[in-house]
Design a protein around this motif. Structure first.
Motif, PDB file in Angstrom:
ATOM      1  N   LEU A 162       0.830  -1.205   0.000  1.00 53.43           N
ATOM      2  CA  LEU A 162       0.000   0.000   0.000  1.00 53.43           C
ATOM      3  C   LEU A 162       0.863   1.254   0.000  1.00 53.43           C
ATOM      4  O   LEU A 162       0.535   2.252  -0.648  1.00 53.43           O
ATOM      5  N   GLY A 163       1.980   1.216   0.729  1.00 54.12           N
ATOM      6  CA  GLY A 163       2.878   2.365   0.790  1.00 54.12           C
ATOM      7  C   GLY A 163       3.566   2.621  -0.543  1.00 54.12           C
ATOM      8  O   GLY A 163       3.635   3.765  -1.006  1.00 54.12           O
ATOM      9  N   CYS A 164       4.080   1.573  -1.172  1.00 52.72           N
ATOM     10  CA  CYS A 164       4.705   1.743  -2.492  1.00 52.72           C
ATOM     11  C   CYS A 164       3.677   2.217  -3.511  1.00 52.72           C
ATOM     12  O   CYS A 164       3.958   3.082  -4.347  1.00 52.72           O
ATOM     13  N   ALA A 165       2.469   1.670  -3.420  1.00 50.31           N
ATOM     14  CA  ALA A 165       1.391   2.118  -4.302  1.00 50.31           C
ATOM     15  C   ALA A 165       1.074   3.590  -4.043  1.00 50.31           C
ATOM     16  O   ALA A 165       0.825   4.359  -4.981  1.00 50.31           O
ATOM     17  N   PHE A 166       1.114   4.005  -2.772  1.00 46.02           N
ATOM     18  CA  PHE A 166       0.848   5.399  -2.410  1.00 46.02           C
ATOM     19  C   PHE A 166       1.905   6.324  -3.027  1.00 46.02           C
ATOM     20  O   PHE A 166       1.573   7.388  -3.552  1.00 46.02           O
ATOM     21  N   ASP A 167       3.168   5.913  -2.975  1.00 44.09           N
ATOM     22  CA  ASP A 167       4.211   6.700  -3.639  1.00 44.09           C
ATOM     23  C   ASP A 167       3.914   6.837  -5.129  1.00 44.09           C
ATOM     24  O   ASP A 167       4.023   7.929  -5.691  1.00 44.09           O
ATOM     25  N   LEU A 168       3.544   5.731  -5.753  1.00 42.61           N
ATOM     26  CA  LEU A 168       3.220   5.773  -7.183  1.00 42.61           C
ATOM     27  C   LEU A 168       1.973   6.605  -7.455  1.00 42.61           C
ATOM     28  O   LEU A 168       1.910   7.334  -8.449  1.00 42.61           O
ATOM     29  N   ALA A 169       0.986   6.501  -6.582  1.00 41.95           N
ATOM     30  CA  ALA A 169      -0.240   7.288  -6.757  1.00 41.95           C
ATOM     31  C   ALA A 169       0.070   8.786  -6.710  1.00 41.95           C
ATOM     32  O   ALA A 169      -0.515   9.566  -7.468  1.00 41.95           O
ATOM     33  N   GLY A 170       0.984   9.180  -5.842  1.00 41.90           N
ATOM     34  CA  GLY A 170       1.394  10.585  -5.782  1.00 41.90           C
ATOM     35  C   GLY A 170       2.075  11.027  -7.066  1.00 41.90           C
ATOM     36  O   GLY A 170       1.826  12.128  -7.578  1.00 41.90           O
ATOM     37  N   PHE A 171       2.929  10.168  -7.608  1.00 44.33           N
ATOM     38  CA  PHE A 171       3.585  10.461  -8.885  1.00 44.33           C
ATOM     39  C   PHE A 171       2.553  10.573 -10.001  1.00 44.33           C
ATOM     40  O   PHE A 171       2.579  11.521 -10.799  1.00 44.33           O
ATOM     41  N   LEU A 172       1.638   9.613 -10.074  1.00 44.18           N
ATOM     42  CA  LEU A 172       0.619   9.620 -11.128  1.00 44.18           C
ATOM     43  C   LEU A 172      -0.311  10.821 -10.993  1.00 44.18           C
ATOM     44  O   LEU A 172      -0.760  11.389 -11.997  1.00 44.18           O
ATOM     45  N   LEU A 173      -0.585  11.243  -9.757  1.00 39.57           N
ATOM     46  CA  LEU A 173      -1.395  12.439  -9.540  1.00 39.57           C
ATOM     47  C   LEU A 173      -0.665  13.675 -10.063  1.00 39.57           C
ATOM     48  O   LEU A 173      -1.267  14.527 -10.727  1.00 39.57           O
ATOM     49  N   ALA A 174       0.615  13.771  -9.765  1.00 42.28           N
ATOM     50  CA  ALA A 174       1.395  14.916 -10.254  1.00 42.28           C
ATOM     51  C   ALA A 174       1.414  14.959 -11.780  1.00 42.28           C
ATOM     52  O   ALA A 174       1.390  16.038 -12.376  1.00 42.28           O
ATOM     53  N   LYS A 175       1.435  13.793 -12.403  1.00 43.43           N
ATOM     54  CA  LYS A 175       1.416  13.704 -13.871  1.00 43.43           C
ATOM     55  C   LYS A 175       0.000  13.766 -14.435  1.00 43.43           C
ATOM     56  O   LYS A 175      -0.182  13.837 -15.649  1.00 43.43           O
ATOM     57  N   GLN A 176      -1.001  13.686 -13.533  1.00 45.31           N
ATOM     58  CA  GLN A 176      -2.416  13.644 -13.921  1.00 45.31           C
ATOM     59  C   GLN A 176      -2.653  12.503 -14.903  1.00 45.31           C
ATOM     60  O   GLN A 176      -3.313  12.661 -15.925  1.00 45.31           O
ATOM     61  N   TRP A 177      -2.110  11.350 -14.556  1.00 38.51           N
ATOM     62  CA  TRP A 177      -2.164  10.177 -15.424  1.00 38.51           C
ATOM     63  C   TRP A 177      -3.134   9.142 -14.900  1.00 38.51           C
ATOM     64  O   TRP A 177      -3.036   8.788 -13.732  1.00 38.51           O
ATOM     65  N   PRO A 178      -4.052   8.624 -15.640  1.00 39.78           N
ATOM     66  CA  PRO A 178      -4.372   8.920 -17.036  1.00 39.78           C
ATOM     67  C   PRO A 178      -5.216  10.188 -17.200  1.00 39.78           C
ATOM     68  O   PRO A 178      -5.349  10.696 -18.301  1.00 39.78           O
ATOM     69  N   SER A 179      -5.771  10.691 -16.109  1.00 41.36           N
ATOM     70  CA  SER A 179      -6.463  11.979 -16.101  1.00 41.36           C
ATOM     71  C   SER A 179      -6.429  12.482 -14.671  1.00 41.36           C
ATOM     72  O   SER A 179      -6.132  11.732 -13.736  1.00 41.36           O
ATOM     73  N   TYR A 180      -6.754  13.758 -14.476  1.00 43.00           N
ATOM     74  CA  TYR A 180      -6.751  14.274 -13.108  1.00 43.00           C
ATOM     75  C   TYR A 180      -7.792  13.552 -12.255  1.00 43.00           C
ATOM     76  O   TYR A 180      -7.508  13.139 -11.132  1.00 43.00           O
ATOM     77  N   ALA A 181      -8.980  13.367 -12.781  1.00 43.48           N
ATOM     78  CA  ALA A 181     -10.059  12.736 -12.004  1.00 43.48           C
ATOM     79  C   ALA A 181      -9.672  11.324 -11.565  1.00 43.48           C
ATOM     80  O   ALA A 181      -9.857  10.952 -10.399  1.00 43.48           O
TER      81      ALA A 181
END
Length: 152
Positions: free
Chosen positions: A48-67
């Motif tokens: 969950l923690g590693c996924a959280f790090d990735l989720a933060g990265f993906l949010l910053a990139k707005q990938w695949p969309s911001y929503a």
């Protein structure tokens, strides 16, 4: 305190390719949820923690969309907070809560992202603190949270 779950090598390898990062996030969040549902929070937290790090990265990139990225980020934070709470670690629960809400709150001033960010913040705070944050931003007032929810 600065929680980092991914090592530098994995972080570099994953952030080099958003598709790979998203696929890995999907795998890790699923495994983390399964482990948590089975009562294995100690084993779930690294996923969950590693996924959280990735989720933060993906949010910053707005990938695949911001929503999508904002929803996934808040969902991941909720799962990670629940795992820490289940283990009795309120300090890390609150730390994740404060950090995640702070990241999302940065988007409250953006009219296009405001509703999504507010909804994601509300999901983090079952008692409605997210509504107070959104109203304060709309009124251009400072947001005052419970002292225990702030990052130091």
């Amino acid at each position: 305190m600065n929680l980092r779950y991914l090592c530098a090598n994995h972080r570099q390898w994953l952030v080099a390719d958003t598709d790979r990062a998203e696929k890995t996030w999907l795998d890790w969040i699923e495994l983390g949820k399964i482990l948590s549902e089975e009562g294995n929070e100690k084993e779930a937290i690294p996923y969950l923690g590693c996924a959280f790090d990735l989720a933060g990265f993906l949010l910053a990139k707005q990938w695949p969309s911001y929503a999508v990225s904002a929803t996934r980020f808040s969902e991941n934070a909720i799962c990670l907070m629940a795992a820490y709470r289940e283990l009795g670690d309120e300090k890390l629960h609150r730390y994740i809560l404060a950090g995640a809400s702070s990241i999302l709150a940065r988007q409250l001033g953006d009219g296009l992202k405001q509703r999504i960010a507010a909804d994601c913040i509300n999901a983090l705070y079952p008692t409605g603190v997210g509504d107070a944050m959104q109203k304060a931003v709309q009124a251009r007032r400072p947001v005052h949270l419970d002292r225990d929810c702030r990052l130091h």
